[in-house]
Design an enzyme around this catalytic site. Sequence first.
Site, short mmCIF file in Angstrom:
data_model
loop_
_atom_site.label_atom_id
_atom_site.label_comp_id
_atom_site.label_asym_id
_atom_site.label_seq_id
_atom_site.Cartn_x
_atom_site.Cartn_y
_atom_site.Cartn_z
N GLN A 1 43.17 71.14 106.34
CA GLN A 1 42.00 70.71 105.57
C GLN A 1 42.19 69.24 105.19
O GLN A 1 42.76 68.93 104.15
CB GLN A 1 41.80 71.57 104.33
CG GLN A 1 40.51 71.20 103.63
CD GLN A 1 40.14 72.13 102.51
OE1 GLN A 1 40.70 73.20 102.35
NE2 GLN A 1 39.18 71.71 101.72
N PHE A 2 41.69 68.35 106.05
CA PHE A 2 41.90 66.93 105.83
C PHE A 2 41.23 66.44 104.55
O PHE A 2 41.63 65.42 103.99
CB PHE A 2 41.44 66.10 107.04
CG PHE A 2 39.98 65.78 107.07
CD1 PHE A 2 39.53 64.55 106.62
CD2 PHE A 2 39.06 66.70 107.55
CE1 PHE A 2 38.18 64.25 106.66
CE2 PHE A 2 37.72 66.40 107.59
CZ PHE A 2 37.27 65.17 107.13
N THR A 3 40.25 67.16 104.02
CA THR A 3 39.58 66.71 102.81
C THR A 3 40.50 66.71 101.59
O THR A 3 40.19 66.07 100.59
CB THR A 3 38.31 67.54 102.52
OG1 THR A 3 38.67 68.91 102.38
CG2 THR A 3 37.29 67.37 103.63
#
Length: 144
Positions: free
Chosen positions: A78-80
């Site tokens: 989850q790059f966020t």
Amino acid sequence: MKVLVQRALNASVMVNGDIIGAIDHGQLVLVGIEKGDTNVDAQRLADKLLKYRMFGDEEGKMNLNVQQVGGAVLIVSQFTLAAETKKGLRPGFSTAAVPEEGEQLFNDFVSKVRAQYGKVETGRFGADMKVSFTNDGPVTFMLD
């Protein structure tokens, strides 16, 4: 590297309508890779994740880890989690690792967890995933 771990009664991840990873009782683990993260960070967090005491013992105290309760682990990129959110009303992602480096380190993290524990499922790096889960507690911790 940021690891958001949630105690789950169940969790699954779907890509294009197909479930590609699912667990019953255990941990849903969301992983954000940032610029400058290393294999050393991945090893340290893999060790910490599996030893993190977030499950209740006979007295209800958080004294047991996922292995001790026989739970499973679902790891999802989850790059966020690497977003910059202090300024403005739109997240910035300049601190996130570039996709190639992020994928390599994510896969390394998954390998390190799997080397220590066999009950591991994953999402698909870079895919548009639909994640479903039931948080138990709710219990959520940020490991970094």
